[in-house]
Design a protein around this motif. Structure first.
Motif, PDB file in Angstrom:
ATOM      1  N   PRO A 122      43.409  16.291  38.298  1.00 31.04           N
ATOM      2  CA  PRO A 122      43.006  14.901  38.379  1.00 31.04           C
ATOM      3  C   PRO A 122      41.955  14.670  39.629  1.00 31.04           C
ATOM      4  N   ASP A 123      42.058  15.496  40.568  1.00 31.00           N
ATOM      5  CA  ASP A 123      41.045  15.400  41.590  1.00 31.00           C
ATOM      6  C   ASP A 123      39.894  16.349  41.342  1.00 31.00           C
ATOM      7  N   GLY A 124      39.677  16.923  40.355  1.00 27.29           N
ATOM      8  CA  GLY A 124      38.515  17.679  39.983  1.00 27.29           C
ATOM      9  C   GLY A 124      38.293  19.111  40.019  1.00 27.29           C
ATOM     10  N   ARG A 125      39.824  19.732  40.882  1.00 25.92           N
ATOM     11  CA  ARG A 125      39.692  21.183  40.924  1.00 25.92           C
ATOM     12  C   ARG A 125      39.999  21.671  39.459  1.00 25.92           C
ATOM     13  N   PHE A 126      39.519  22.878  39.573  1.00 21.96           N
ATOM     14  CA  PHE A 126      39.962  23.813  38.302  1.00 21.96           C
ATOM     15  C   PHE A 126      41.212  24.500  38.881  1.00 21.96           C
ATOM     16  N   ARG A 127      42.300  24.556  37.870  1.00 17.76           N
ATOM     17  CA  ARG A 127      43.543  25.525  38.031  1.00 17.76           C
ATOM     18  C   ARG A 127      43.569  26.299  37.024  1.00 17.76           C
ATOM     19  N   MET A 128      43.793  27.568  37.465  1.00 19.64           N
ATOM     20  CA  MET A 128      44.067  28.693  36.287  1.00 19.64           C
ATOM     21  C   MET A 128      45.498  29.159  36.507  1.00 19.64           C
ATOM     22  N   TRP A 129      46.102  29.336  35.253  1.00 24.46           N
ATOM     23  CA  TRP A 129      47.728  29.535  35.037  1.00 24.46           C
ATOM     24  C   TRP A 129      47.484  31.078  34.593  1.00 24.46           C
ATOM     25  N   TYR A 130      48.313  31.958  34.962  1.00 21.99           N
ATOM     26  CA  TYR A 130      48.247  33.326  34.415  1.00 21.99           C
ATOM     27  C   TYR A 130      49.504  33.942  34.559  1.00 21.99           C
ATOM     28  N   LYS A 131      49.827  35.015  33.930  1.00 23.08           N
ATOM     29  CA  LYS A 131      51.076  35.870  33.904  1.00 23.08           C
ATOM     30  C   LYS A 131      50.838  36.790  35.109  1.00 23.08           C
ATOM     31  N   ASP A 132      51.808  36.991  35.948  1.00 21.71           N
ATOM     32  CA  ASP A 132      52.063  37.968  36.941  1.00 21.71           C
ATOM     33  C   ASP A 132      53.184  38.958  36.592  1.00 21.71           C
ATOM     34  N   GLU A 133      52.808  40.202  36.242  1.00 24.20           N
ATOM     35  CA  GLU A 133      53.826  40.850  35.524  1.00 24.20           C
ATOM     36  C   GLU A 133      54.749  41.726  36.815  1.00 24.20           C
ATOM     37  N   VAL A 134      53.778  41.774  37.861  1.00 21.28           N
ATOM     38  CA  VAL A 134      54.684  42.218  39.137  1.00 21.28           C
ATOM     39  C   VAL A 134      55.943  41.203  39.545  1.00 21.28           C
ATOM     40  N   ASN A 135      55.515  40.225  39.496  1.00 20.85           N
ATOM     41  CA  ASN A 135      56.497  39.001  39.943  1.00 20.85           C
ATOM     42  C   ASN A 135      57.171  38.248  38.801  1.00 20.85           C
ATOM     43  N   HIS A 136      58.025  39.218  38.014  1.00 20.69           N
ATOM     44  CA  HIS A 136      58.944  38.744  37.136  1.00 20.69           C
ATOM     45  C   HIS A 136      58.251  38.315  35.781  1.00 20.69           C
ATOM     46  N   SER A 137      57.243  38.546  35.514  1.00 26.77           N
ATOM     47  CA  SER A 137      56.327  37.980  34.390  1.00 26.77           C
ATOM     48  C   SER A 137      56.534  36.517  34.262  1.00 26.77           C
ATOM     49  N   HIS A 138      56.300  35.736  35.522  1.00 28.76           N
ATOM     50  CA  HIS A 138      56.252  34.465  35.558  1.00 28.76           C
ATOM     51  C   HIS A 138      54.772  33.990  35.607  1.00 28.76           C
ATOM     52  N   THR A 139      54.445  32.672  35.472  1.00 24.81           N
ATOM     53  CA  THR A 139      53.510  32.128  35.359  1.00 24.81           C
ATOM     54  C   THR A 139      52.948  31.625  36.887  1.00 24.81           C
ATOM     55  N   TYR A 140      52.005  32.191  37.299  1.00 22.62           N
ATOM     56  CA  TYR A 140      51.182  31.765  38.582  1.00 22.62           C
ATOM     57  C   TYR A 140      49.979  30.827  38.465  1.00 22.62           C
ATOM     58  N   ALA A 141      49.554  30.421  39.577  1.00 24.89           N
ATOM     59  CA  ALA A 141      48.373  29.629  39.412  1.00 24.89           C
ATOM     60  C   ALA A 141      47.491  30.022  40.712  1.00 24.89           C
ATOM     61  N   ALA A 142      46.117  29.738  40.285  1.00 31.41           N
ATOM     62  CA  ALA A 142      44.977  29.655  41.568  1.00 31.41           C
ATOM     63  C   ALA A 142      44.050  28.606  41.033  1.00 31.41           C
ATOM     64  N   ASP A 143      43.612  28.266  42.078  1.00 26.50           N
ATOM     65  CA  ASP A 143      42.668  26.982  42.339  1.00 26.50           C
ATOM     66  C   ASP A 143      41.179  27.347  42.604  1.00 26.50           C
ATOM     67  N   SER A 144      40.205  26.593  42.128  1.00 27.64           N
ATOM     68  CA  SER A 144      38.632  26.860  42.472  1.00 27.64           C
ATOM     69  C   SER A 144      38.075  25.498  42.192  1.00 27.64           C
ATOM     70  N   THR A 145      36.956  25.330  43.022  1.00 30.10           N
ATOM     71  CA  THR A 145      36.183  24.281  43.018  1.00 30.10           C
ATOM     72  C   THR A 145      34.853  24.269  42.283  1.00 30.10           C
ATOM     73  N   ASP A 146      34.587  25.678  41.877  1.00 35.32           N
ATOM     74  CA  ASP A 146      33.158  26.051  41.399  1.00 35.32           C
ATOM     75  C   ASP A 146      33.676  27.213  40.249  1.00 35.32           C
ATOM     76  N   LEU A 147      34.596  27.619  39.905  1.00 34.26           N
ATOM     77  CA  LEU A 147      35.077  28.393  38.650  1.00 34.26           C
ATOM     78  C   LEU A 147      34.532  30.053  38.956  1.00 34.26           C
ATOM     79  N   TYR A 148      34.269  30.053  40.116  1.00 31.88           N
ATOM     80  CA  TYR A 148      33.687  31.602  40.951  1.00 31.88           C
ATOM     81  C   TYR A 148      34.745  32.057  41.854  1.00 31.88           C
ATOM     82  N   SER A 149      35.126  31.326  42.785  1.00 26.20           N
ATOM     83  CA  SER A 149      36.019  31.695  43.709  1.00 26.20           C
ATOM     84  C   SER A 149      37.510  31.256  43.642  1.00 26.20           C
TER      85      SER A 149
END
Length: 305
Positions: A150-177
């Protein structure tokens, strides 16, 4: 292709279409499906058939009847035959951004190999430019999915196989970093997260390998488990078994889920034959009635207008 089709889409070369993502090609004015091009017909040992994969592409004017277009070219970041899985493609400010799982070479075992997520950009979905290899929560990450908070951030959800094959997230303001946020769905091992906005709510699905587990959120951050869909066989010949690694397209108020099946998986049959390896991509429409979400697996689906 008749409405009473036996499969929604099958790759005509290797017959292993999986992990679809759907996006509108603004240049061609058609829907595009980009998918993991598994090699069901490969003779190699072990699980080499799910590695060494290209990204297949198909196009459609109505989101129902698809024409195979080939495989995406120009993705190489190092020499040799390498592995591309599970593309996620979004369009922002006239540029297509693709985040795809990458493995070096053609392993014949699941374990022991780094898995990374690579970022590419394109102006037309055909010609791609490598941007970076993402630094995330481990060195075994796959299955990116992206939505805007809602605040305009991009969020990526992904599978982390090292961490129990759970869904993790990362954020970006520009889709690059990207900056890692941490774990999101941790109840059980799973993969293939997909997030979409529909009916004034955020929805997240994950592939439990026994159906798609559905979560709901008002802000894209705090999730409440709802139900599990695509667990029972459908009526079509190839719509058998659980719906696997899915993508949801929201278009003109409708939510269409595209998923793949291994229609010939049966208990007691070898998993190492062409017939059990082959896969098909199908679609169904999500229905929300009085707060209850269902997903009937029918014989046909209305075209997109």
């Amino acid at each position: 292709m008749s409405e009473e089709r036996t499969a929604f889409f099958r790759d005509p070369v290797h017959d292993g279409a999986a992990d679809p993502t759907i996006i509108f090609n603004e240049q061609e004015k058609q829907w595009w499906m980009v998918y993991t091009n598994r090699r069901a017909d490969a003779p190699g040992a072990g699980v080499s058939w799910v590695h060494g994969t290209d990204l297949g592409a198909a196009s459609s004017k109505d989101g129902v009847h698809w024409t195979y277009r080939g495989v995406l070219q120009g993705l190489a970041v190092e020499p040799g035959r390498n592995t591309f899985w599970a593309p996620e493609i979004i369009r922002h400010e006239g540029i297509y951004h693709m985040y795809v799982s990458y493995i070096q070479g053609v392993p014949d075992e699941w374990a022991g190999h780094l898995r990374q997520i690579l970022h590419y950009t394109s102006a037309n979905l055909w010609d791609w430019t490598y941007q970076s290899t993402l630094e995330l929560s481990s060195e075994k990450v796959i299955d990116a999915a992206i939505a805007t908070l809602p605040d305009g951030r991009f969020r990526m959800w992904y599978k982390d196989e090292v961490n129990h094959s759970h869904t993790y997230a990362a954020d970006s303001t520009d889709l690059y970093s990207w900056k890692v946020v941490g774990p999101v769905i941790t109840e059980f091992p799973h993969e293939g997260a997909n997030v979409f906005v529909w009916k004034e709510s955020y929805w997240l699905i994950v592939d439990s390998w026994a159906g798609q587990v559905m979560y709901k959120s008002e802000d894209g951050e705090a999730w409440e488990k709802q139900t599990t869909i695509l667990t029972e066989n459908g009526v079509l010949e190839d719509d058998q078994g659980p719906g696997l690694h899915a993508d949801v397209l929201v278009h003109e108020g409708r939510a269409i889920i595209y998923y793949f099946t291994h229609p010939s998986w049966r208990r007691g049959l070898s998993q190492n034959t062409y017939e059990t390896r082959r896969s098909s991509i199908l679609a169904a429409e999500l229905v929300l009635t009085h707060g209850k979400l269902t997903c009937p697996r029918q014989t046909n689906i209305r075209v997109l207008t």
